[in-house]
Write a protein that holds these residues in place. Structure first.
Motif, PDB file in Angstrom:
ATOM      1  N   LYS A   1       7.028 -20.015  25.051  1.00 39.69           N
ATOM      2  CA  LYS A   1       6.868 -20.143  26.494  1.00 39.69           C
ATOM      3  C   LYS A   1       5.501 -20.732  26.863  1.00 39.69           C
ATOM      4  O   LYS A   1       5.413 -21.672  27.647  1.00 39.69           O
ATOM      5  CB  LYS A   1       7.020 -18.766  27.143  1.00 39.69           C
ATOM      6  N   THR A   2       4.444 -20.168  26.264  1.00 38.45           N
ATOM      7  CA  THR A   2       3.102 -20.603  26.646  1.00 38.45           C
ATOM      8  C   THR A   2       2.579 -21.718  25.761  1.00 38.45           C
ATOM      9  O   THR A   2       1.614 -22.391  26.117  1.00 38.45           O
ATOM     10  CB  THR A   2       2.111 -19.426  26.518  1.00 38.45           C
ATOM     11  N   GLY A   3       3.184 -21.879  24.592  1.00 37.09           N
ATOM     12  CA  GLY A   3       2.688 -22.878  23.640  1.00 37.09           C
ATOM     13  C   GLY A   3       1.496 -22.387  22.844  1.00 37.09           C
ATOM     14  O   GLY A   3       0.998 -23.091  21.966  1.00 37.09           O
ATOM     15  N   GLU A   4       1.016 -21.177  23.134  1.00 37.76           N
ATOM     16  CA  GLU A   4      -0.143 -20.648  22.419  1.00 37.76           C
ATOM     17  C   GLU A   4       0.142 -20.498  20.931  1.00 37.76           C
ATOM     18  O   GLU A   4       1.217 -20.045  20.554  1.00 37.76           O
ATOM     19  CB  GLU A   4      -0.542 -19.279  22.993  1.00 37.76           C
ATOM     20  N   ARG A   5      -0.861 -20.839  20.138  1.00 39.33           N
ATOM     21  CA  ARG A   5      -0.742 -20.737  18.683  1.00 39.33           C
ATOM     22  C   ARG A   5      -1.841 -19.844  18.149  1.00 39.33           C
ATOM     23  O   ARG A   5      -2.960 -19.845  18.671  1.00 39.33           O
ATOM     24  CB  ARG A   5      -0.894 -22.115  18.038  1.00 39.33           C
ATOM     25  N   GLU A   6      -1.526 -19.128  17.093  1.00 41.96           N
ATOM     26  CA  GLU A   6      -2.485 -18.217  16.520  1.00 41.96           C
ATOM     27  C   GLU A   6      -2.251 -18.190  15.016  1.00 41.96           C
ATOM     28  O   GLU A   6      -1.110 -18.079  14.574  1.00 41.96           O
ATOM     29  CB  GLU A   6      -2.231 -16.830  17.121  1.00 41.96           C
ATOM     30  N   THR A   7      -3.316 -18.289  14.262  1.00 39.41           N
ATOM     31  CA  THR A   7      -3.195 -18.231  12.805  1.00 39.41           C
ATOM     32  C   THR A   7      -3.544 -16.823  12.336  1.00 39.41           C
ATOM     33  O   THR A   7      -4.483 -16.222  12.843  1.00 39.41           O
ATOM     34  CB  THR A   7      -4.150 -19.254  12.155  1.00 39.41           C
ATOM     35  N   MET A   8      -2.768 -16.311  11.421  1.00 37.64           N
ATOM     36  CA  MET A   8      -3.033 -14.959  10.910  1.00 37.64           C
ATOM     37  C   MET A   8      -2.410 -14.791   9.527  1.00 37.64           C
ATOM     38  O   MET A   8      -1.640 -15.648   9.082  1.00 37.64           O
ATOM     39  CB  MET A   8      -2.472 -13.893  11.868  1.00 37.64           C
ATOM     40  N   THR A   9      -2.762 -13.694   8.865  1.00 37.45           N
ATOM     41  CA  THR A   9      -2.169 -13.459   7.549  1.00 37.45           C
ATOM     42  C   THR A   9      -0.686 -13.124   7.711  1.00 37.45           C
ATOM     43  O   THR A   9      -0.235 -12.729   8.792  1.00 37.45           O
ATOM     44  CB  THR A   9      -2.839 -12.273   6.827  1.00 37.45           C
ATOM     45  N   ILE A  10       0.034 -13.274   6.623  1.00 43.03           N
ATOM     46  CA  ILE A  10       1.463 -12.956   6.647  1.00 43.03           C
ATOM     47  C   ILE A  10       1.664 -11.501   7.042  1.00 43.03           C
ATOM     48  O   ILE A  10       2.542 -11.178   7.858  1.00 43.03           O
ATOM     49  CB  ILE A  10       2.076 -13.237   5.252  1.00 43.03           C
ATOM     50  N   GLU A  11       0.815 -10.645   6.503  1.00 40.14           N
ATOM     51  CA  GLU A  11       0.939  -9.221   6.804  1.00 40.14           C
ATOM     52  C   GLU A  11       0.705  -8.948   8.295  1.00 40.14           C
ATOM     53  O   GLU A  11       1.441  -8.184   8.917  1.00 40.14           O
ATOM     54  CB  GLU A  11      -0.068  -8.440   5.956  1.00 40.14           C
ATOM     55  N   ALA A  12      -0.316  -9.596   8.841  1.00 37.28           N
ATOM     56  CA  ALA A  12      -0.611  -9.410  10.266  1.00 37.28           C
ATOM     57  C   ALA A  12       0.553  -9.918  11.115  1.00 37.28           C
ATOM     58  O   ALA A  12       0.924  -9.310  12.136  1.00 37.28           O
ATOM     59  CB  ALA A  12      -1.903 -10.127  10.640  1.00 37.28           C
ATOM     60  N   ALA A  13       1.170 -11.024  10.686  1.00 36.87           N
ATOM     61  CA  ALA A  13       2.310 -11.567  11.434  1.00 36.87           C
ATOM     62  C   ALA A  13       3.472 -10.567  11.425  1.00 36.87           C
ATOM     63  O   ALA A  13       4.110 -10.320  12.457  1.00 36.87           O
ATOM     64  CB  ALA A  13       2.755 -12.897  10.835  1.00 36.87           C
ATOM     65  N   ILE A  14       3.695  -9.975  10.263  1.00 37.18           N
ATOM     66  CA  ILE A  14       4.788  -8.992  10.177  1.00 37.18           C
ATOM     67  C   ILE A  14       4.489  -7.794  11.067  1.00 37.18           C
ATOM     68  O   ILE A  14       5.337  -7.344  11.839  1.00 37.18           O
ATOM     69  CB  ILE A  14       4.999  -8.556   8.708  1.00 37.18           C
ATOM     70  N   ASN A  15       3.255  -7.316  11.003  1.00 40.79           N
ATOM     71  CA  ASN A  15       2.891  -6.160  11.840  1.00 40.79           C
ATOM     72  C   ASN A  15       3.052  -6.482  13.326  1.00 40.79           C
ATOM     73  O   ASN A  15       3.545  -5.670  14.102  1.00 40.79           O
ATOM     74  CB  ASN A  15       1.460  -5.711  11.553  1.00 40.79           C
ATOM     75  N   ARG A  16       2.637  -7.673  13.709  1.00 39.18           N
ATOM     76  CA  ARG A  16       2.726  -8.076  15.110  1.00 39.18           C
ATOM     77  C   ARG A  16       4.187  -8.115  15.574  1.00 39.18           C
ATOM     78  O   ARG A  16       4.526  -7.632  16.655  1.00 39.18           O
ATOM     79  CB  ARG A  16       2.094  -9.462  15.267  1.00 39.18           C
ATOM     80  N   LEU A  17       5.033  -8.718  14.738  1.00 44.35           N
ATOM     81  CA  LEU A  17       6.395  -9.017  15.195  1.00 44.35           C
ATOM     82  C   LEU A  17       7.411  -7.920  14.900  1.00 44.35           C
ATOM     83  O   LEU A  17       8.456  -7.852  15.549  1.00 44.35           O
ATOM     84  CB  LEU A  17       6.876 -10.329  14.564  1.00 44.35           C
TER      85      LEU A  17
END
Lengths: 440, 440
Positions: free
Chosen positions: A422-438
């Protein structure tokens, strides 16, 4: 779901026959396919969205005390002769003869059938109030079906029918559905405005259409701008609270809102100019109170506390799921495609493997896919060997809320990129952080 | 669900028109209502069971890699003219003309339409194998619909369609559905036996019917008794394992089993008498491999790895959910009513408040109801003011697996009684123990 094993036929070209953006996007993303004029298949991507829309409608109907059943699509003509609508309903009714030459029809609505069910079983006011609904296919043989599933001939409708001993009871039943509809549309990401409406072939004298504003809407509508930020009844709404629901109804109907059929120019013009909205709208719901219009000819009576027989007071309440899907798209898209509200997105997350076949990218993608699926998320894994650019365009087009981009350079550092559709915002993070976030 | 607010119209008398036990029990419990000959409404109790049956079918289809879509009920006659079945299909096909006088039909099955979808989008062997399914209403204008939803005219069918580049691929697709069906019926509490079958109007030369044994079955069937305790493919079945699935297929087809149309008396008679079963059966599923029967006349081709065009090999796979519900009842009932397998029971537990209005009974019932609902159980609370005897009879009739009986004497000691509907076993325990037992 692995895209390599899915059936999501993206069209490269914009289909010529589509006049409005939702129709174009539903065809391009392979959500629907026209089978005959005004008759559509819901392909897998579309079916997922439709199921989520239905689930929300169902939850809110149940919360308001309505009870689900399933009536058939084909009805006997006799029932409609009883109510007097068989001849009154025009050519939109699809009339059929079976092999015994008995006159049947494909139900355009179910007032007669549900009244017949009611009168067969319910004999006492003690079993009231009662609200029965189903989500079932209907057919209306429109002379000019158009805009894809926005105005199709075979379509899905949630139709509820309420039965009460008195008019006062029926008004409360009406208010329940009124509040349930506000909640339903809000959860679908839509701002729907209830407007005084004409009752058409359903009949009755108390009726509201729920309209969302959209340039491509077929109706001309007029309302006060206060509707744009009025508060929605909460999850804790007490549907047994007669006064509380009446207050919600009054709050939502005190300001001017009407479709063109019911428009009162004098009242509208009397509002300060800065508070007026004149726009086009899409009808996504319609509720009716019609008293004894059906119970009288069909003899639907109950014994009251006074020991006498009383005709029941009825209302009916419709929402069109197959119209809601394009309505949501009309309200939420950009030049790259659809932007689904989270509540109805076909997938919660798409994991884009930029380089399928690369060992590190494959491993990272599989890790993400497995972890998010395990957390109960609907995940699409783009594991095809398409070019990265094609994958990005597809992900934007189908409008999944979050993209997880797995590329060789990032993965070398143990990192992936998250993109908010929706916003187009991008963020780089570790795979683990991505899993925790999502996975939360 | 509180019974006082539910719609579950129990009939006091056995309906005269019902010839078989499932039809009688479905009418008596208010699961279904006939609207016209062979056309039924699914009332709320029936709808709950039907939904659970559909959910299990769907889970097993998805597990086997089939992808869900939703095709419409009405089809254009043109498609059927292409395949040559429009004239071949008899009076069971409900033919309709719309307002423009175009010939349509209410789909009795969907081979033509799904082949049309396939040929419109799929052009390469890289997108194969593909299996598309839907759970959608069908209409077959039977001359003699009967036995309630066991043989109705409007009915629900799960129909899946597989597409492969080669015959070998198609055989693997067939075996996937074969294993999925064994799992599906087993989860529904049914022992279904695959039998070599005639292919009828679908066509092809490789076909199995899945039959459950029941005295009221319409078919005469013959099989080896080994089928009664053959092991079912597990949840960990690898549907990509070609040899593994072929082994399952061979294990389940090595012994004799055939419907009367395919019966070979000599082979049957050669079996030792103690190993033979000759019985009546209900067809609950039917799978077909029919090669290029539809892809050839309809031009459904893909480019193969050799760069040339190849007609796809197809199969179709049907299960009738609206027939499965009565089939489950035929297999599981006693003189007091239905005995639902847990997997499809309309409610997991019924809490019977023997003395509604009594403060202690009401409080205990509400505690149980709230705790079990919170634990995600489907709970029916009988909070009506019927006599205790009526409540017990109703609970037995509708066949909920566990009854929790809340009576004044027990509650005075903080205790309730649990009754297992199937075994009749009763056990007294504290309210807390009952919650712990049932919420798990």
């Amino acid at each position: 779901m692995r895209l390599s094993r899915y059936f999501m036929p993206i069209l490269k070209e914009n289909p010529k026959e589509a006049e409005i953006v939702s129709h174009r996007l539903m065809l391009r993303t392979g959500m629907i396919r026209q089978q005959s004029q005004g008759i559509y298949s819901w392909l897998p991507l579309g079916k997922r969205v439709l199921d989520k829309v239905n689930a929300i409608i169902r939850e809110e109907q149940n919360r308001a005390g309505a009870i689900e059943l399933l009536m058939p699509t084909l009805q006997s003509a006799e029932l409609w002769q009883e109510s007097g609508r068989y001849d009154a309903y025009g050519k939109e009714m699809l009339r059929i003869k079976d092999r015994q030459d008995r006159p049947m029809l494909y139900g355009p609505t179910n007032e007669e059938m549900v009244t017949d069910i009611f009168r067969s079983y319910v004999k006492s006011y003690k079993n009231l109030p009662l609200n029965l609904y189903h989500i079932q296919l209907k057919f209306r043989d429109e002379i000019r079906p158009r805009f894809g599933t926005m105005r199709s001939r075979e379509f899905l409708m949630k139709d509820a029918y309420s039965f009460d001993l008195t008019k006062e009871g029926a008004v409360h039943s009406y208010n329940k559905m009124f509040a349930a509809y506000l909640r339903t549309f809000n959860r679908l990401g839509l701002r729907a405005i209830p407007m005084r409406a004409d009752t058409g072939p359903i009949g009755g004298n108390h009726s509201h259409e729920f309209i969302i504003l959209a340039d491509t809407g077929e109706s001309e509508v007029f309302c006060h701008k206060s509707f744009l930020d009025r508060s929605i009844p909460g999850e804790d709404t007490d549907f047994d609270d007669v006064a509380g629901l009446q207050a919600i109804f009054e709050d939502w109907t005190k300001d001017y809102a009407a479709t063109s059929e019911m428009h009162d120019e004098a009242v509208y013009d009397a509002m300060p100019e800065g508070e007026r909205i004149s726009a086009r709208g899409i009808e996504v719901g319609h509720i009716f109170y019609f008293g004894t219009k059906y119970s009288e000819p069909m003899g639907a009576k109950v014994q009251g506390p006074d020991g006498k027989e009383h005709l029941v007071h009825m209302g009916s309440y419709g929402i069109g799921p197959t119209r809601l899907v394009p309505a949501i798209i009309e309200a939420s898209h950009d030049e790259n495609g659809i932007i689904w509200p989270e509540s109805v997105a076909p997938f919660d997350v798409v994991v884009i493997n930029m380089k399928a076949g690369d060992e590190a990218c494959d491993a990272a993608s599989e890790t993400l896919y497995a972890a998010l699926a395990k957390a109960g998320k609907d995940v699409l894994l783009d594991d095809t060997d398409d070019r990265a650019g094609t994958k990005f365009a597809t992900a934007d087009l189908i409008g999944v809320p979050v993209q997880v981009i797995v590329g060789p350079r990032g993965v070398a550092n143990g990192e992936v990129e998250l993109k908010n559709r929706k916003t187009g915002e991008r963020e780089t993070m570790t795979i683990e952080a991505a899993i925790n976030r999502l996975a939360g």
